[in-house]
Scaffold this active site. Structure first.
Site, PDB file in Angstrom:
ATOM      1  N   ARG A  24     -32.887   3.424 -22.775  1.00 50.72           N
ATOM      2  CA  ARG A  24     -33.287   2.757 -24.024  1.00 50.72           C
ATOM      3  C   ARG A  24     -34.893   2.566 -23.704  1.00 50.72           C
ATOM      4  NH1 ARG A  24     -29.677  -0.553 -24.461  1.00 50.72           N
ATOM      5  NH2 ARG A  24     -28.404   0.598 -25.832  1.00 50.72           N
ATOM      6  N   TYR A  25     -35.432   1.722 -22.862  1.00 50.25           N
ATOM      7  CA  TYR A  25     -36.779   1.283 -22.795  1.00 50.25           C
ATOM      8  C   TYR A  25     -37.623   2.023 -21.572  1.00 50.25           C
ATOM      9  CZ  TYR A  25     -34.624  -2.448 -24.840  1.00 50.25           C
ATOM     10  OH  TYR A  25     -33.698  -3.477 -25.927  1.00 50.25           O
TER      11      TYR A  25
ATOM     12  N   ARG B 117     -37.189   1.309 -17.505  1.00 53.35           N
ATOM     13  CA  ARG B 117     -36.066   0.334 -17.125  1.00 53.35           C
ATOM     14  C   ARG B 117     -34.970   1.443 -17.435  1.00 53.35           C
ATOM     15  NH1 ARG B 117     -38.522  -2.593 -20.356  1.00 53.35           N
ATOM     16  NH2 ARG B 117     -37.455  -4.019 -21.909  1.00 53.35           N
TER      17      ARG B 117
ATOM     18  N   CYS C  35     -13.782  -5.111 -15.435  1.00 52.33           N
ATOM     19  CA  CYS C  35     -14.594  -6.441 -15.167  1.00 52.33           C
ATOM     20  C   CYS C  35     -13.243  -7.570 -14.606  1.00 52.33           C
ATOM     21  CB  CYS C  35     -14.848  -7.007 -16.405  1.00 52.33           C
ATOM     22  SG  CYS C  35     -16.063  -6.132 -17.334  1.00 52.33           S
TER      23      CYS C  35
ATOM     24  N   CYS D 241     -14.284 -10.685 -22.028  1.00 51.58           N
ATOM     25  CA  CYS D 241     -14.495 -11.741 -23.034  1.00 51.58           C
ATOM     26  C   CYS D 241     -14.281 -10.973 -24.346  1.00 51.58           C
ATOM     27  CB  CYS D 241     -16.412 -11.626 -22.959  1.00 51.58           C
ATOM     28  SG  CYS D 241     -16.937 -12.105 -21.187  1.00 51.58           S
TER      29      CYS D 241
ATOM     30  N   CYS E 286     -17.054  -9.139 -26.335  1.00 49.64           N
ATOM     31  CA  CYS E 286     -17.907  -8.164 -25.355  1.00 49.64           C
ATOM     32  C   CYS E 286     -18.371  -7.114 -26.273  1.00 49.64           C
ATOM     33  CB  CYS E 286     -16.999  -7.616 -24.500  1.00 49.64           C
ATOM     34  SG  CYS E 286     -17.781  -6.418 -23.391  1.00 49.64           S
TER      35      CYS E 286
ATOM     36  N   ARG F 115     -19.004  -4.247 -25.445  1.00 51.98           N
ATOM     37  CA  ARG F 115     -18.680  -2.870 -24.941  1.00 51.98           C
ATOM     38  C   ARG F 115     -17.298  -2.712 -24.673  1.00 51.98           C
ATOM     39  NH1 ARG F 115     -23.369  -3.072 -20.761  1.00 51.98           N
ATOM     40  NH2 ARG F 115     -25.014  -1.865 -21.650  1.00 51.98           N
TER      41      ARG F 115
ATOM     42  N   ASP G 263     -23.336  -9.646 -30.922  1.00 55.28           N
ATOM     43  CA  ASP G 263     -23.452  -7.966 -31.447  1.00 55.28           C
ATOM     44  C   ASP G 263     -22.488  -7.701 -32.416  1.00 55.28           C
ATOM     45  OD1 ASP G 263     -25.780  -7.266 -29.995  1.00 55.28           O
ATOM     46  OD2 ASP G 263     -24.547  -7.382 -28.140  1.00 55.28           O
TER      47      ASP G 263
ATOM     48  N   ASP H  83     -30.358  -7.882 -30.603  1.00 51.10           N
ATOM     49  CA  ASP H  83     -30.061  -6.474 -30.051  1.00 51.10           C
ATOM     50  C   ASP H  83     -29.868  -5.514 -31.521  1.00 51.10           C
ATOM     51  OD1 ASP H  83     -30.255  -4.202 -28.184  1.00 51.10           O
ATOM     52  OD2 ASP H  83     -29.055  -5.412 -26.670  1.00 51.10           O
TER      53      ASP H  83
ATOM     54  N   LYS I 143     -33.921  -4.673 -28.226  1.00 52.41           N
ATOM     55  CA  LYS I 143     -33.901  -6.109 -28.406  1.00 52.41           C
ATOM     56  C   LYS I 143     -35.279  -6.502 -29.163  1.00 52.41           C
ATOM     57  CE  LYS I 143     -31.302  -7.214 -23.991  1.00 52.41           C
ATOM     58  NZ  LYS I 143     -31.140  -5.772 -23.980  1.00 52.41           N
TER      59      LYS I 143
END
Length: 348
Positions: free
Chosen positions: A90-91, A94, A103, A107, A110, A112, A273, A310, A317
């Site tokens: 995306r950037y 990185r 996981c 959460c 989450c 995702r 999000d 985001d 972001k």
């Protein structure tokens, strides 16, 4: 795989964390979104507190079936920026390398949540990993590789060591960042073998710990973080601003101080999000800005994270900020001071 004590609605009932007559709605939630709580997390929950901030992060609720306008399965646009499987670029400087989509805990907020869990996107195959690494090698602008998922620290030390050694051969990659909850939810997993694996790249390595409430930073968790830091791994934090959990300047002050005391630099405080079924966790950005202004009045600058939004759709972001400065005329500003009072500022 990390052993978890609670993986289903029946497990939660047996532990006294949901009512024995829990409705079919919870089973519907569980069928769509994964459940997992480690013994460490379970031990922090007060089953007699209906508003327990630890339970609220992990125990499913019927409210997760309520979707609101604007929510989307891929809220920050991972797929739109994925040139090959497992890479999100995306950037410019990185990339994310999503090694695994499971996981140790799941959460309830989450971003995702449609991708992770046993029913999610799965783990990268050796062939997919080879293609992803070739992509990184072929893009010399990539300075940092961020291992995420899922939680990369659920992988075995052997697998992590292999990945880190492969990254060590890519000269233009200087930084490896690892996003994880493991030190906070299964601190015993932070063993010398795991730490040695994380140091195998010869790169500068940062571990970004996700934690949202000061009660999560127990003495065992702090000791696990100390093992990482003492071995030369730098640590930063990332948290999510969550309604009913930490949308309070005093709670955030305690959390950020706990990070700093543990030698973890507060880094990101994410605005929630637009993930499906997470509307009950979201609060207005204006409330988040007010909390940040109050937080700044309470704590050292060392304890101030970046309040980040985001943007939906993969636009990246942006700083949500504290909304403290307004231009009223050329070279003139009205600024809110630490007490919330307006002050005039003139540049010339």
């Amino acid at each position: 795989m990390i052993e978890t004590s609670l993986r289903s609605v029946e497990d939660l009932k047996a532990a006294g964390l949901v009512a024995a007559d829990a409705t079919d709605a919870l089973e519907e939630v569980a069928a769509r979104y994964a459940i997992a709580l480690t013994p460490t997390v379970t031990g922090l929950i007060d089953p007699n507190d209906p508003n327990d901030p630890i339970a609220a992060q992990y125990v499913p609720q019927p409210a997760e079936l309520v979707e609101t306008e604007g929510e989307r399965a891929d809220p920050i646009g991972d797929y739109a920026h994925s040139p090959v499987e497992g890479i999100v670029h995306r950037y410019p400087d990185r990339v994310l390398l999503k090694l695994v989509h499971v996981c140790p805990v799941y959460c309830r907020f989450c971003f995702r949540r449609e991708m992770v869990g046993p029913q999610g996107d799965g783990s990268m195959s050796p062939e997919q990993l080879a293609v992803a690494l070739d992509y990184i090698r072929s893009h010399s602008e990539i300075w940092e590789v961020i291992l995420t998922g899922g939680d990369p620290l659920i992988l075995s030390p052997r697998r992590l060591r292999d990945v880190m050694r492969m990254l060590s051969t890519i000269e233009h990659v200087k930084m490896v960042r690892i996003h994880t909850r493991v030190p906070a939810v299964d601190p015993a997993r932070i063993t010398p073998e795991l730490i040695d694996a994380l140091n195998a790249s010869g790169k500068t390595v940062y571990v970004a710990l996700h934690s949202n409430h000061p009660r999560e930073l127990t003495s065992e968790v702090r000791a696990a973080c100390a093992r990482l830091i003492d071995a030369g791994l730098a640590m930063v934090s990332q948290s999510v601003l969550l309604k009913g959990i930490n949308n309070n300047a005093d709670i955030l002050a305690a959390l950020m101080r706990a990070f700093v005391e543990t030698r973890i630099k507060p880094y990101y405080l994410h605005h929630p999000d637009m993930a499906p079924g997470t509307g009950h966790f979201r609060l207005p950005i204006s409330e988040g800005q007010a909390i940040m202004r109050e937080l700044r009045s309470k704590v050292s600058g060392l304890c101030i994270p970046h309040y980040i939004l985001d943007l939906p759709g993969g636009f990246g972001k942006v700083a949500a900020g504290e909304n403290a400065l307004h231009e009223t005329a050329p070279d003139r500003y009205t600024i809110l001071d630490r007490h919330g009072n307006e002050q005039e500022y003139r540049e010339i």
